[in-house]
Write a protein that holds these residues in place. Structure first.
Motif, PDB file in Angstrom:
ATOM      1  N   ALA A   1       3.268 -18.917  -8.043  1.00 57.83           N
ATOM      2  CA  ALA A   1       3.739 -18.854  -6.667  1.00 57.83           C
ATOM      3  C   ALA A   1       3.259 -17.568  -6.002  1.00 57.83           C
ATOM      4  CB  ALA A   1       5.268 -18.915  -6.631  1.00 57.83           C
ATOM      5  N   SER A   2       3.179 -17.612  -4.690  1.00 57.35           N
ATOM      6  CA  SER A   2       2.906 -16.405  -3.919  1.00 57.35           C
ATOM      7  C   SER A   2       4.208 -15.602  -3.808  1.00 57.35           C
ATOM      8  CB  SER A   2       2.402 -16.776  -2.525  1.00 57.35           C
ATOM      9  OG  SER A   2       2.338 -15.635  -1.691  1.00 57.35           O
ATOM     10  N   TRP A   3       4.146 -14.309  -4.122  1.00 60.72           N
ATOM     11  CA  TRP A   3       5.368 -13.526  -4.058  1.00 60.72           C
ATOM     12  C   TRP A   3       5.062 -12.057  -3.833  1.00 60.72           C
ATOM     13  CZ3 TRP A   3       6.324  -9.465  -7.349  1.00 60.72           C
ATOM     14  CH2 TRP A   3       5.585  -9.415  -8.534  1.00 60.72           C
ATOM     15  N   SER A   4       6.073 -11.335  -3.345  1.00 59.55           N
ATOM     16  CA  SER A   4       5.982  -9.884  -3.241  1.00 59.55           C
ATOM     17  C   SER A   4       7.378  -9.316  -3.397  1.00 59.55           C
ATOM     18  CB  SER A   4       5.381  -9.456  -1.901  1.00 59.55           C
ATOM     19  OG  SER A   4       6.231  -9.823  -0.830  1.00 59.55           O
ATOM     20  N   LEU A   5       7.445  -8.051  -3.768  1.00 65.80           N
ATOM     21  CA  LEU A   5       8.717  -7.358  -3.975  1.00 65.80           C
ATOM     22  C   LEU A   5       8.745  -6.078  -3.157  1.00 65.80           C
ATOM     23  CD1 LEU A   5      11.405  -6.622  -5.506  1.00 65.80           C
ATOM     24  CD2 LEU A   5       9.925  -5.530  -7.235  1.00 65.80           C
ATOM     25  N   LEU A   6       9.810  -5.895  -2.384  1.00 66.77           N
ATOM     26  CA  LEU A   6      10.106  -4.623  -1.724  1.00 66.77           C
ATOM     27  C   LEU A   6      11.308  -4.036  -2.440  1.00 66.77           C
ATOM     28  CD1 LEU A   6       9.690  -2.541   0.542  1.00 66.77           C
ATOM     29  CD2 LEU A   6      11.193  -3.953   1.974  1.00 66.77           C
ATOM     30  N   TYR A   7      11.133  -2.841  -3.018  1.00 66.75           N
ATOM     31  CA  TYR A   7      12.144  -2.252  -3.889  1.00 66.75           C
ATOM     32  C   TYR A   7      12.451  -0.842  -3.405  1.00 66.75           C
ATOM     33  CZ  TYR A   7      14.058  -0.487  -8.397  1.00 66.75           C
ATOM     34  OH  TYR A   7      14.828   0.078  -9.379  1.00 66.75           O
ATOM     35  N   GLY A   8      13.685  -0.641  -2.964  1.00 66.32           N
ATOM     36  CA  GLY A   8      14.101   0.656  -2.466  1.00 66.32           C
ATOM     37  C   GLY A   8      15.128   1.317  -3.364  1.00 66.32           C
ATOM     38  N   GLY A   9      15.229   2.626  -3.234  1.00 65.41           N
ATOM     39  CA  GLY A   9      16.210   3.400  -3.980  1.00 65.41           C
ATOM     40  C   GLY A   9      16.326   4.797  -3.389  1.00 65.41           C
ATOM     41  N   ARG A  10      17.260   5.578  -3.896  1.00 63.35           N
ATOM     42  CA  ARG A  10      17.459   6.930  -3.360  1.00 63.35           C
ATOM     43  C   ARG A  10      16.237   7.809  -3.617  1.00 63.35           C
ATOM     44  NH1 ARG A  10      20.358   9.459  -6.190  1.00 63.35           N
ATOM     45  NH2 ARG A  10      20.839   7.988  -7.866  1.00 63.35           N
ATOM     46  N   THR A  11      15.767   7.806  -4.864  1.00 68.16           N
ATOM     47  CA  THR A  11      14.591   8.571  -5.261  1.00 68.16           C
ATOM     48  C   THR A  11      13.794   7.734  -6.240  1.00 68.16           C
ATOM     49  OG1 THR A  11      15.612   9.609  -7.206  1.00 68.16           O
ATOM     50  CG2 THR A  11      15.925  10.729  -5.078  1.00 68.16           C
ATOM     51  N   ARG A  12      12.544   8.095  -6.440  1.00 68.58           N
ATOM     52  CA  ARG A  12      11.712   7.360  -7.387  1.00 68.58           C
ATOM     53  C   ARG A  12      12.284   7.427  -8.801  1.00 68.58           C
ATOM     54  NH1 ARG A  12       6.325   5.582  -6.716  1.00 68.58           N
ATOM     55  NH2 ARG A  12       6.421   6.532  -4.652  1.00 68.58           N
TER      56      ARG A  12
ATOM     57  N   THR B   1       6.031  -3.142  -3.774  1.00 68.60           N
ATOM     58  CA  THR B   1       6.082  -1.989  -2.878  1.00 68.60           C
ATOM     59  C   THR B   1       7.336  -1.194  -3.186  1.00 68.60           C
ATOM     60  OG1 THR B   1       4.949  -3.169  -1.091  1.00 68.60           O
ATOM     61  CG2 THR B   1       6.204  -1.210  -0.478  1.00 68.60           C
ATOM     62  N   LEU B   2       7.151   0.052  -3.650  1.00 68.41           N
ATOM     63  CA  LEU B   2       8.274   0.940  -3.911  1.00 68.41           C
ATOM     64  C   LEU B   2       8.550   1.772  -2.670  1.00 68.41           C
ATOM     65  CD1 LEU B   2       7.490   2.259  -7.514  1.00 68.41           C
ATOM     66  CD2 LEU B   2       8.773   0.219  -6.841  1.00 68.41           C
ATOM     67  N   ALA B   3       9.836   1.920  -2.353  1.00 66.79           N
ATOM     68  CA  ALA B   3      10.203   2.658  -1.138  1.00 66.79           C
ATOM     69  C   ALA B   3      11.371   3.594  -1.429  1.00 66.79           C
ATOM     70  CB  ALA B   3      10.548   1.691  -0.014  1.00 66.79           C
ATOM     71  N   PRO B   4      11.123   4.712  -2.145  1.00 71.31           N
ATOM     72  CA  PRO B   4      12.190   5.691  -2.353  1.00 71.31           C
ATOM     73  C   PRO B   4      12.601   6.303  -1.014  1.00 71.31           C
ATOM     74  CG  PRO B   4      10.299   6.092  -3.802  1.00 71.31           C
ATOM     75  CD  PRO B   4       9.858   5.112  -2.780  1.00 71.31           C
ATOM     76  N   GLN B   5      13.890   6.373  -0.768  1.00 70.07           N
ATOM     77  CA  GLN B   5      14.361   6.810   0.539  1.00 70.07           C
ATOM     78  C   GLN B   5      13.953   8.238   0.849  1.00 70.07           C
ATOM     79  OE1 GLN B   5      18.494   6.005   1.219  1.00 70.07           O
ATOM     80  NE2 GLN B   5      18.580   7.149   3.123  1.00 70.07           N
TER      81      GLN B   5
END
Length: 312
Positions: free
Chosen positions: A134-145, A163-167
């Protein structure tokens, strides 16, 4: 313990991020564990009146052990601190399950959105989506890496689909980048803190979002009057008083029912409704399930009217 509980050995413990401890649980005699699918969780009974739900985050094909990851929450209700401070390799833990109210439905594409420890139920979903092509993607956030469990392993395994997105590096999670302009047939799976879930709910088209909450959502303050519950299997009629749940009422009457969180988040006490209209106050059922009125979570939900008949 009940007939649905069993003991597992803590075979491994591993720090997988700042404040996150992973446990691998195995049968003490080496027997295979029950099968499970992505999205499943288990209840862990901690022996001090604490009972907590943790998502299975390992490989469903590996029935030799179950893996969970627990976030240390100093201001929580005590369950995570118990695991971090008192559970060690070689201990036996009483568990119940697995159960699944967050199943991965078949779809041509997926958008996964995780906040903090909400990554745990999504890990086996990513592997399943990958295996399905399947086609998929992940957006993953957190306070810090450093606080984001399994982050580097996800990058190594899946590359730019993650895609990692540390705040502290990127600011608040850009939900729109994950859920705006979704291709037809794409489903969105989200797990994390309540502000993230609400943000995703506000941006997603109707019918495409699937969420799992670790904490109870907001409940109405009104509509808490008394009503009758008829137990169809015995013919007994009980009165549920204001401020007392159906679960508390039936248990006080000596009726044995499965339950766990008592907050409307785990789905353990889901009960068939034979007559009457439930006033749903849980964080588990989908909108379609709520409209059907066929089941209710008796730990928090009440009655829209004066009488319910339940399959108890």
């Amino acid at each position: 313990m009940t007939q649905n509980d069993f003991e597992l050995l803590v075979d491994e413990t591993e720090s997988v991020a700042d404040g996150v401890l992973a446990l691998t649980l195995r049968h003490p005699l080496g027997e295979q564990l029950p099968a499970w699918e992505p999205g499943a969780h288990i209840d862990v009974l901690l022996g001090t009146g604490l009972e907590r739900q943790f998502s299975l985050c390992g490989d469903p094909a590996d029935r030799s052990g179950w893996r969970v990851a627990v976030l240390r929450e100093p201001d929580g209700r005590g369950g995570s601190l118990h695991v971090h401070e008192r559970v060690a390799r070689g201990d036996l833990l009483t568990v119940r399950g697995p159960r699944n109210r967050f199943r991965l439905e078949s779809a041509p594409g997926y958008r996964f959105v995780a906040g903090g420890i909400g990554i745990t139920p999504l890990l086996p979903m990513l592997a399943a989506a990958e295996a399905e092509g399947a086609s998929w993607s992940l957006l993953y956030g957190g306070r810090t890496r450093r606080s984001m469990a399994f982050a580097e392993a996800l990058l190594r395994r899946y590359g730019d689909r993650v895609t990692l997105a540390p705040q502290d590096e990127t600011g608040l999670l850009d939900v729109g980048s994950a859920v705006d302009g979704l291709p037809a047939g794409t489903l969105v799976y989200c797990c994390g803190p309540e502000p993230l879930l609400k943000a995703v709910e506000e941006r997603c088209p109707a019918g495409v979002l699937r969420v799992e909450r670790f904490r109870a959502g907001e409940r109405p303050a009104d509509g808490d009057g008394p009503f009758e519950v008829v137990l169809a299997q015995s013919g007994r009629t009980l009165t549920v008083p204001p401020g007392v749940s159906v679960l508390e009422t039936v248990r006080a009457a000596g009726v044995e029912v499965l339950w766990s969180c008592a907050e409307g988040t785990c789905g353990t006490c889901e009960t068939d409704v034979l007559e009457g209209t439930p006033d749903h106050r849980d964080s588990v059922l989908t909108e379609a399930e709520r409209r059907s009125g066929e089941t209710m979570l008796i730990c928090v939900s009440r009655c829209r009217g004066q009488r319910l008949v339940l399959d108890l």
